[in-house]
Design a protein around this motif. Structure first.
Motif, mmCIF file in Angstrom:
data_model
loop_
_atom_site.group_PDB
_atom_site.id
_atom_site.type_symbol
_atom_site.label_atom_id
_atom_site.label_comp_id
_atom_site.label_asym_id
_atom_site.label_seq_id
_atom_site.Cartn_x
_atom_site.Cartn_y
_atom_site.Cartn_z
ATOM 1 N N TYR A 17 0.820 -1.219 0.000
ATOM 2 C CA TYR A 17 0.000 0.000 0.000
ATOM 3 C C TYR A 17 0.854 1.268 0.000
ATOM 4 N N PHE A 18 2.079 1.198 0.518
ATOM 5 C CA PHE A 18 2.992 2.336 0.355
ATOM 6 C C PHE A 18 3.323 2.529 -1.122
ATOM 7 N N ARG A 19 3.591 1.421 -1.802
ATOM 8 C CA ARG A 19 3.909 1.518 -3.236
ATOM 9 C C ARG A 19 2.713 2.058 -4.013
ATOM 10 N N ALA A 20 1.518 1.609 -3.652
ATOM 11 C CA ALA A 20 0.316 2.105 -4.330
ATOM 12 C C ALA A 20 0.152 3.604 -4.093
ATOM 13 N N PHE A 21 0.376 4.033 -2.869
ATOM 14 C CA PHE A 21 0.204 5.444 -2.531
ATOM 15 C C PHE A 21 1.131 6.334 -3.357
ATOM 16 N N PHE A 22 2.373 5.924 -3.487
ATOM 17 C CA PHE A 22 3.339 6.747 -4.207
ATOM 18 C C PHE A 22 3.300 6.518 -5.718
ATOM 19 N N GLY A 23 2.639 5.442 -6.152
ATOM 20 C CA GLY A 23 2.625 5.136 -7.573
ATOM 21 C C GLY A 23 1.334 5.466 -8.300
ATOM 22 N N VAL A 24 0.251 5.636 -7.545
ATOM 23 C CA VAL A 24 -1.057 5.931 -8.142
ATOM 24 C C VAL A 24 -1.352 7.413 -7.917
ATOM 25 N N PRO A 25 -1.868 8.122 -8.909
ATOM 26 C CA PRO A 25 -2.110 9.569 -8.774
ATOM 27 C C PRO A 25 -2.924 9.911 -7.533
ATOM 28 N N ASP A 26 -2.452 10.937 -6.791
ATOM 29 C CA ASP A 26 -3.160 11.309 -5.571
ATOM 30 C C ASP A 26 -4.388 12.168 -5.843
ATOM 31 N N THR A 27 -4.741 12.298 -7.112
ATOM 32 C CA THR A 27 -5.988 12.986 -7.461
ATOM 33 C C THR A 27 -7.202 12.098 -7.223
ATOM 34 N N MET A 28 -6.960 10.793 -7.037
ATOM 35 C CA MET A 28 -8.073 9.882 -6.770
ATOM 36 C C MET A 28 -8.616 10.148 -5.374
ATOM 37 N N LYS A 29 -9.891 10.432 -5.295
ATOM 38 C CA LYS A 29 -10.506 10.692 -3.995
ATOM 39 C C LYS A 29 -12.002 10.448 -4.093
ATOM 40 N N ALA A 30 -12.608 10.219 -2.930
ATOM 41 C CA ALA A 30 -14.052 10.034 -2.862
ATOM 42 C C ALA A 30 -14.732 11.401 -2.907
ATOM 43 N N ALA A 31 -16.049 11.380 -2.994
ATOM 44 C CA ALA A 31 -16.810 12.634 -3.093
ATOM 45 C C ALA A 31 -16.590 13.530 -1.886
ATOM 46 N N ASP A 32 -16.346 12.914 -0.713
ATOM 47 C CA ASP A 32 -16.138 13.717 0.493
ATOM 48 C C ASP A 32 -14.704 14.200 0.640
ATOM 49 N N GLY A 33 -13.869 13.913 -0.351
ATOM 50 C CA GLY A 33 -12.486 14.365 -0.324
ATOM 51 C C GLY A 33 -11.496 13.352 0.224
ATOM 52 N N PRO A 35 -8.855 10.693 0.295
ATOM 53 C CA PRO A 35 -7.983 10.141 -0.742
ATOM 54 C C PRO A 35 -8.160 8.631 -0.846
ATOM 55 N N THR A 36 -8.079 8.099 -2.062
ATOM 56 C CA THR A 36 -8.321 6.661 -2.269
ATOM 57 C C THR A 36 -7.253 6.003 -3.139
ATOM 58 N N ASN A 37 -6.163 6.722 -3.436
ATOM 59 C CA ASN A 37 -5.185 6.149 -4.362
ATOM 60 C C ASN A 37 -4.523 4.887 -3.811
ATOM 61 N N ALA A 38 -4.220 4.847 -2.506
ATOM 62 C CA ALA A 38 -3.611 3.651 -1.931
ATOM 63 C C ALA A 38 -4.606 2.499 -1.871
ATOM 64 N N ILE A 39 -5.859 2.809 -1.549
ATOM 65 C CA ILE A 39 -6.895 1.772 -1.472
ATOM 66 C C ILE A 39 -7.099 1.143 -2.852
ATOM 67 N N ARG A 40 -7.333 1.994 -3.844
ATOM 68 C CA ARG A 40 -7.589 1.487 -5.190
ATOM 69 C C ARG A 40 -6.344 0.803 -5.756
ATOM 70 N N GLY A 41 -5.186 1.379 -5.489
ATOM 71 C CA GLY A 41 -3.955 0.778 -5.987
ATOM 72 C C GLY A 41 -3.723 -0.600 -5.410
ATOM 73 N N LEU A 42 -3.962 -0.769 -4.104
ATOM 74 C CA LEU A 42 -3.767 -2.075 -3.482
ATOM 75 C C LEU A 42 -4.743 -3.099 -4.044
ATOM 76 N N LEU A 43 -6.000 -2.719 -4.210
ATOM 77 C CA LEU A 43 -6.972 -3.649 -4.791
ATOM 78 C C LEU A 43 -6.565 -4.047 -6.209
ATOM 79 N N ASP A 44 -6.078 -3.081 -6.972
ATOM 80 C CA ASP A 44 -5.603 -3.392 -8.326
ATOM 81 C C ASP A 44 -4.401 -4.330 -8.281
ATOM 82 N N PHE A 45 -3.506 -4.113 -7.312
ATOM 83 C CA PHE A 45 -2.333 -4.987 -7.166
ATOM 84 C C PHE A 45 -2.769 -6.417 -6.860
#
Length: 313
Positions: A17-33, A35-45
């Protein structure tokens, strides 16, 4: 013909999840703001790993303590540079980016809702959980990590290999067995911990033997074997070891007395009971759907469900 042989996959979850956080764009976020880049990146991994390696058993190994007290007692500098602050109760808080820290509870909640087994152990790191589960395994094991220390677990006789993500990422991860490790470092897997102890690792606060780099450490392991044999050779005037190298090893004897215990991953961590079988259905569908909607996981949720055969393709 489809592969039917059982295989256990152990995830070094924080590494991923550290790798996902630094490797997936931090523009990914939920409607409430959130951030979801590490969550989505880990699921993709996880989806990519399941598709590429087809494990029949899967465990997300967890850092119940990222800086175990027993390692710090032996080498106080161990991961000291990562301590952000100490709470009034004496708990050491790791320096983690705020935008990642807020995602970690959601990561754990997603894994649990899907039904991916999470295993930690009191006062132990995920490395120790991986070492213990590998030791207990009755089937071949794939260790997924970006941490070189886990190369020490590689064992062809038991089918234990490392899927190393640090160099090329999850999609093109390097698979290390004994032959690959020997080609990379010119040392056998069973001697990797001795090699790592001599070399040290600044990122973990392990100084190594002063003046002994990677090449010298590898040559010592090749010439003399384990750390006890290397130290005995350094103390013996009749051995052909270079005098300067002998001096360096003898000068750091206090470090070498304890470092092996710090570098070696535990194989007896108190992991309790666990079921590593891959889920055949979503464990908590209502909670999973709530998380998918709240975090707007979209295609990442669909991808991991398809890869784990938990939903329509």
């Amino acid at each position: 013909m489809a592969e039917t042989r059982q295989r256990l996959m152990l995830l070094d979850t924080a590494s991923l999840y550290f790798r996902a956080f630094f490797g997936v764009p931090d523009t990914m976020k939920a409607a409430d703001g959130t951030p979801t880049n590490a969550i989505r990146g880990l699921l993709d991994f996880i989806a990519r790993l399941a598709e590429n390696h087809r494990p029949t058993h899967l465990v997300a190994c967890w850092d119940d303590n990222w800086r175990p007290s027993w390692r710090v007692a032996l080498i106080p500098s161990y991961k000291a540079q990562r301590v952000e602050f100490v709470t009034p109760k004496g708990e050491q808080v790791e320096d983690v980016p705020d935008r990642l820290e807020v995602q970690v509870p959601y990561i754990r909640a997603c894994l649990d809702a899907i039904g991916i087994t999470i295993v930690g152990a009191p006062d132990h790191e995920a490395d120790d959980v991986i070492g213990t589960l590998s030791h207990q395994a009755t089937m071949p094991v794939d260790v997924v990590t970006g941490d070189r220390d886990l190369f020490q677990l590689i064992d062809d006789s038991r089918g234990i290999r490392v899927i190393y993500t640090a160099a090329r990422g999850v999609g093109r991860a390097e698979v290390y067995d004994e032959a690959a490790l020997l080609a990379k470092y010119e040392i056998p897997a069973q001697r990797y911990a001795d090699f790592a102890t001599l070399r040290g690792d600044a990122s973990d606060g392990l100084p190594g033997v002063k003046g002994i780099g990677e090449k010298t450490a590898a040559s010592l392991v090749t010439a003399y074997g384990d750390l006890d044999a290397i130290r005995a050779a350094a103390a013996d005037p009749s051995t052909p070891m270079a005098p300067g190298v002998k001096k360096k090893i003898l000068a750091d004897s206090d470090y070498l007395d304890v470092a092996t215990k710090v570098v070696a991953v535990a194989k007896d961590a108190p992991v309790g009971t666990y079921d590593a079988t891959m889920p055949t259905e979503i464990k908590d569908p209502e909670r999973w759907l709530d998380l998918v909607e709240l975090l707007e996981l979209g295609s990442s949720a669909q991808r991991v469900m398809a890869a784990l055969n938990l939903g329509p393709r």
